[in-house]
Design a protein around this motif. Structure first.
Motif, PDB file in Angstrom:
ATOM      1  N   GLY A   1     -46.648 -80.976  -1.270  1.00  0.00           N
ATOM      2  CA  GLY A   1     -46.971 -82.051  -0.328  1.00  0.00           C
ATOM      3  C   GLY A   1     -45.817 -82.408   0.585  1.00  0.00           C
ATOM      4  N   GLN A   2     -44.889 -81.484   0.776  1.00  0.00           N
ATOM      5  CA  GLN A   2     -43.703 -81.740   1.582  1.00  0.00           C
ATOM      6  C   GLN A   2     -43.792 -81.183   3.007  1.00  0.00           C
ATOM      7  OE1 GLN A   2     -41.023 -83.588   0.403  1.00  0.00           O
ATOM      8  NE2 GLN A   2     -42.454 -83.956  -1.259  1.00  0.00           N
ATOM      9  N   MET A   3     -44.879 -80.502   3.331  1.00  0.00           N
ATOM     10  CA  MET A   3     -44.968 -79.875   4.642  1.00  0.00           C
ATOM     11  C   MET A   3     -45.395 -80.886   5.695  1.00  0.00           C
ATOM     12  SD  MET A   3     -46.942 -76.458   5.872  1.00  0.00           S
ATOM     13  CE  MET A   3     -45.771 -75.408   5.036  1.00  0.00           C
ATOM     14  N   LYS A   4     -44.691 -80.878   6.802  1.00  0.00           N
ATOM     15  CA  LYS A   4     -45.036 -81.751   7.919  1.00  0.00           C
ATOM     16  C   LYS A   4     -46.373 -81.315   8.503  1.00  0.00           C
ATOM     17  CE  LYS A   4     -40.255 -82.632   9.270  1.00  0.00           C
ATOM     18  NZ  LYS A   4     -39.260 -82.497  10.351  1.00  0.00           N
ATOM     19  N   THR A   5     -47.152 -82.287   8.932  1.00  0.00           N
ATOM     20  CA  THR A   5     -48.491 -82.031   9.467  1.00  0.00           C
ATOM     21  C   THR A   5     -48.439 -81.055  10.642  1.00  0.00           C
ATOM     22  OG1 THR A   5     -49.180 -84.234   8.787  1.00  0.00           O
ATOM     23  CG2 THR A   5     -50.562 -83.127  10.424  1.00  0.00           C
ATOM     24  N   GLU A   6     -47.509 -81.251  11.549  1.00  0.00           N
ATOM     25  CA  GLU A   6     -47.438 -80.369  12.729  1.00  0.00           C
ATOM     26  C   GLU A   6     -47.164 -78.921  12.325  1.00  0.00           C
ATOM     27  OE1 GLU A   6     -42.915 -80.452  14.415  1.00  0.00           O
ATOM     28  OE2 GLU A   6     -44.117 -82.241  14.844  1.00  0.00           O
ATOM     29  N   ARG A   7     -46.373 -78.738  11.286  1.00  0.00           N
ATOM     30  CA  ARG A   7     -46.091 -77.383  10.820  1.00  0.00           C
ATOM     31  C   ARG A   7     -47.336 -76.766  10.175  1.00  0.00           C
ATOM     32  NH1 ARG A   7     -39.913 -77.708   8.359  1.00  0.00           N
ATOM     33  NH2 ARG A   7     -38.906 -78.139  10.366  1.00  0.00           N
ATOM     34  N   LEU A   8     -48.018 -77.546   9.381  1.00  0.00           N
ATOM     35  CA  LEU A   8     -49.235 -77.046   8.744  1.00  0.00           C
ATOM     36  C   LEU A   8     -50.265 -76.655   9.801  1.00  0.00           C
ATOM     37  CD1 LEU A   8     -50.852 -76.364   6.255  1.00  0.00           C
ATOM     38  CD2 LEU A   8     -51.522 -78.778   6.105  1.00  0.00           C
ATOM     39  N   GLU A   9     -50.388 -77.469  10.844  1.00  0.00           N
ATOM     40  CA  GLU A   9     -51.334 -77.162  11.919  1.00  0.00           C
ATOM     41  C   GLU A   9     -50.978 -75.848  12.601  1.00  0.00           C
ATOM     42  OE1 GLU A   9     -51.253 -80.664  14.365  1.00  0.00           O
ATOM     43  OE2 GLU A   9     -52.475 -81.822  12.945  1.00  0.00           O
ATOM     44  N   MET A  10     -49.704 -75.635  12.836  1.00  0.00           N
ATOM     45  CA  MET A  10     -49.270 -74.375  13.455  1.00  0.00           C
ATOM     46  C   MET A  10     -49.564 -73.196  12.531  1.00  0.00           C
ATOM     47  SD  MET A  10     -45.648 -75.473  15.223  1.00  0.00           S
ATOM     48  CE  MET A  10     -45.291 -73.833  15.871  1.00  0.00           C
ATOM     49  N   LEU A  11     -49.241 -73.355  11.262  1.00  0.00           N
ATOM     50  CA  LEU A  11     -49.459 -72.267  10.306  1.00  0.00           C
ATOM     51  C   LEU A  11     -50.942 -71.974  10.090  1.00  0.00           C
ATOM     52  CD1 LEU A  11     -46.658 -73.127   7.736  1.00  0.00           C
ATOM     53  CD2 LEU A  11     -46.835 -71.020   9.082  1.00  0.00           C
ATOM     54  N   ALA A  12     -51.773 -73.007  10.168  1.00  0.00           N
ATOM     55  CA  ALA A  12     -53.208 -72.821   9.985  1.00  0.00           C
ATOM     56  C   ALA A  12     -53.769 -71.870  11.041  1.00  0.00           C
ATOM     57  CB  ALA A  12     -53.925 -74.167  10.039  1.00  0.00           C
ATOM     58  N   LYS A  13     -53.184 -71.883  12.217  1.00  0.00           N
ATOM     59  CA  LYS A  13     -53.662 -71.025  13.309  1.00  0.00           C
ATOM     60  C   LYS A  13     -53.402 -69.550  13.032  1.00  0.00           C
ATOM     61  CE  LYS A  13     -53.027 -74.607  16.782  1.00  0.00           C
ATOM     62  NZ  LYS A  13     -52.238 -75.039  17.932  1.00  0.00           N
ATOM     63  N   ILE A  14     -52.502 -69.259  12.104  1.00  0.00           N
ATOM     64  CA  ILE A  14     -52.195 -67.856  11.812  1.00  0.00           C
ATOM     65  C   ILE A  14     -52.516 -67.513  10.354  1.00  0.00           C
ATOM     66  CG2 ILE A  14     -50.528 -67.550  13.692  1.00  0.00           C
ATOM     67  CD1 ILE A  14     -48.268 -67.954  11.626  1.00  0.00           C
ATOM     68  N   GLY A  15     -53.507 -68.181   9.800  1.00  0.00           N
ATOM     69  CA  GLY A  15     -54.034 -67.777   8.499  1.00  0.00           C
ATOM     70  C   GLY A  15     -53.234 -68.216   7.286  1.00  0.00           C
ATOM     71  N   PHE A  16     -52.525 -69.314   7.393  1.00  0.00           N
ATOM     72  CA  PHE A  16     -51.674 -69.760   6.278  1.00  0.00           C
ATOM     73  C   PHE A  16     -52.471 -70.053   4.994  1.00  0.00           C
ATOM     74  CE2 PHE A  16     -49.315 -73.140   3.982  1.00  0.00           C
ATOM     75  CZ  PHE A  16     -48.193 -72.405   3.657  1.00  0.00           C
ATOM     76  N   GLU A  17     -53.621 -70.717   5.136  1.00  0.00           N
ATOM     77  CA  GLU A  17     -54.404 -71.081   3.946  1.00  0.00           C
ATOM     78  C   GLU A  17     -54.783 -69.846   3.152  1.00  0.00           C
ATOM     79  OE1 GLU A  17     -54.970 -72.480   6.925  1.00  0.00           O
ATOM     80  OE2 GLU A  17     -54.678 -74.610   6.568  1.00  0.00           O
ATOM     81  N   GLU A  18     -55.131 -68.775   3.830  1.00  0.00           N
ATOM     82  CA  GLU A  18     -55.482 -67.530   3.152  1.00  0.00           C
ATOM     83  C   GLU A  18     -54.281 -66.984   2.377  1.00  0.00           C
ATOM     84  OE1 GLU A  18     -58.281 -65.523   2.691  1.00  0.00           O
ATOM     85  OE2 GLU A  18     -59.232 -67.403   3.276  1.00  0.00           O
ATOM     86  N   SER A  19     -53.084 -67.188   2.915  1.00  0.00           N
ATOM     87  CA  SER A  19     -51.887 -66.654   2.252  1.00  0.00           C
ATOM     88  C   SER A  19     -51.590 -67.402   0.961  1.00  0.00           C
ATOM     89  CB  SER A  19     -50.675 -66.710   3.184  1.00  0.00           C
ATOM     90  OG  SER A  19     -50.158 -68.027   3.266  1.00  0.00           O
ATOM     91  N   MET A  20     -52.165 -68.559   0.786  1.00  0.00           N
ATOM     92  CA  MET A  20     -51.928 -69.344  -0.424  1.00  0.00           C
ATOM     93  C   MET A  20     -52.522 -68.645  -1.652  1.00  0.00           C
ATOM     94  SD  MET A  20     -50.056 -71.851   0.392  1.00  0.00           S
ATOM     95  CE  MET A  20     -50.150 -72.833  -1.090  1.00  0.00           C
ATOM     96  N   LYS A  21     -53.370 -67.679  -1.437  1.00  0.00           N
ATOM     97  CA  LYS A  21     -54.015 -66.955  -2.539  1.00  0.00           C
ATOM     98  C   LYS A  21     -53.126 -65.833  -3.068  1.00  0.00           C
ATOM     99  CE  LYS A  21     -58.461 -68.074  -0.554  1.00  0.00           C
ATOM    100  NZ  LYS A  21     -59.588 -67.574   0.199  1.00  0.00           N
ATOM    101  N   VAL A  22     -51.978 -65.622  -2.442  1.00  0.00           N
ATOM    102  CA  VAL A  22     -51.066 -64.545  -2.874  1.00  0.00           C
ATOM    103  C   VAL A  22     -50.415 -64.937  -4.177  1.00  0.00           C
ATOM    104  CG1 VAL A  22     -48.941 -63.314  -2.346  1.00  0.00           C
ATOM    105  CG2 VAL A  22     -50.638 -63.691  -0.570  1.00  0.00           C
TER     106      VAL A  22
END
Length: 187
Positions: free
Chosen positions: A166-187
């Protein structure tokens, strides 16, 4: 520049005398003849401006040598000038609104980094974005190193940890979401 409190060998307080000349100059009470004489021996009318120009000159030299102005806080120029300390103070003044628009403009023209932490993060993000464009995901393993030697795998591990904690800044999460970050959480 004459150091504060400087006295000549005969006890003459040169520092005090120079401050008086500067005051007379600023208030228009110094004759043109005296101005010319003082300027002919290198009079500095504004020591603050002189110090500023000296610091900017050091910053330009750093940029020419290293290609950026991500100057470490402890960096000292070869001539002993504490450029890292100066830039740290300037960044603080910038954040606190204590830096003139002219000085901001001058520093931005030579590539100042106002937030080195954000710049470092963006550097990692740019690598992640390139990886995503090439592979369609961010499932790089922690040992993955980009072609230019960047440890993208380690950077992604750190981002996943920040996200889970829960330490990620919202703006960073939004940027990462655009390049498939949530999918990478399954690694």
């Amino acid at each position: 520049l004459v150091p504060l409190g400087y006295e000549c060998a005969d006890g003459f307080k040169l520092d005090t005398w120079l401050r008086n000349q500067r005051t007379k100059y600023r208030t228009g009470k110094l004759s043109d003849e005296r101005i010319e004489k003082l300027e002919s021996i290198g009079m500095v009318w504004s020591p603050e401006d002189q110090r500023w120009e000296n610091a900017v000159s050091h910053a330009k030299a750093y940029y020419e040598e290293f290609g950026d102005l991500a100057i470490p806080q402890k960096y000292i120029a070869p001539d002993g000038y504490k450029l890292g300390t100066w830039l740290g103070t300037i960044r603080k003044n910038y954040r606190n609104g204590k830096l003139s628009e002219e000085k901001i403009r001058q520093l931005e023209e030579i590539g100042v980094v106002w937030d080195p932490i954000q710049q470092t993060w963006l550097h990692g993000y740019n690598h992640a974005e390139e990886y995503y464009k090439e592979h369609g995901n961010l499932r790089a393993f922690k040992e993955y190193i980009s072609g230019d030697g960047y440890r993208l795998g380690q950077w992604l591990v750190h981002q996943r940890k920040d996200y889970r904690d829960g330490q990620m800044k919202t703006e960073r999460l939004e940027m990462l979401a655009k390049i498939g970050f949530e999918e990478s959480m399954k690694v």
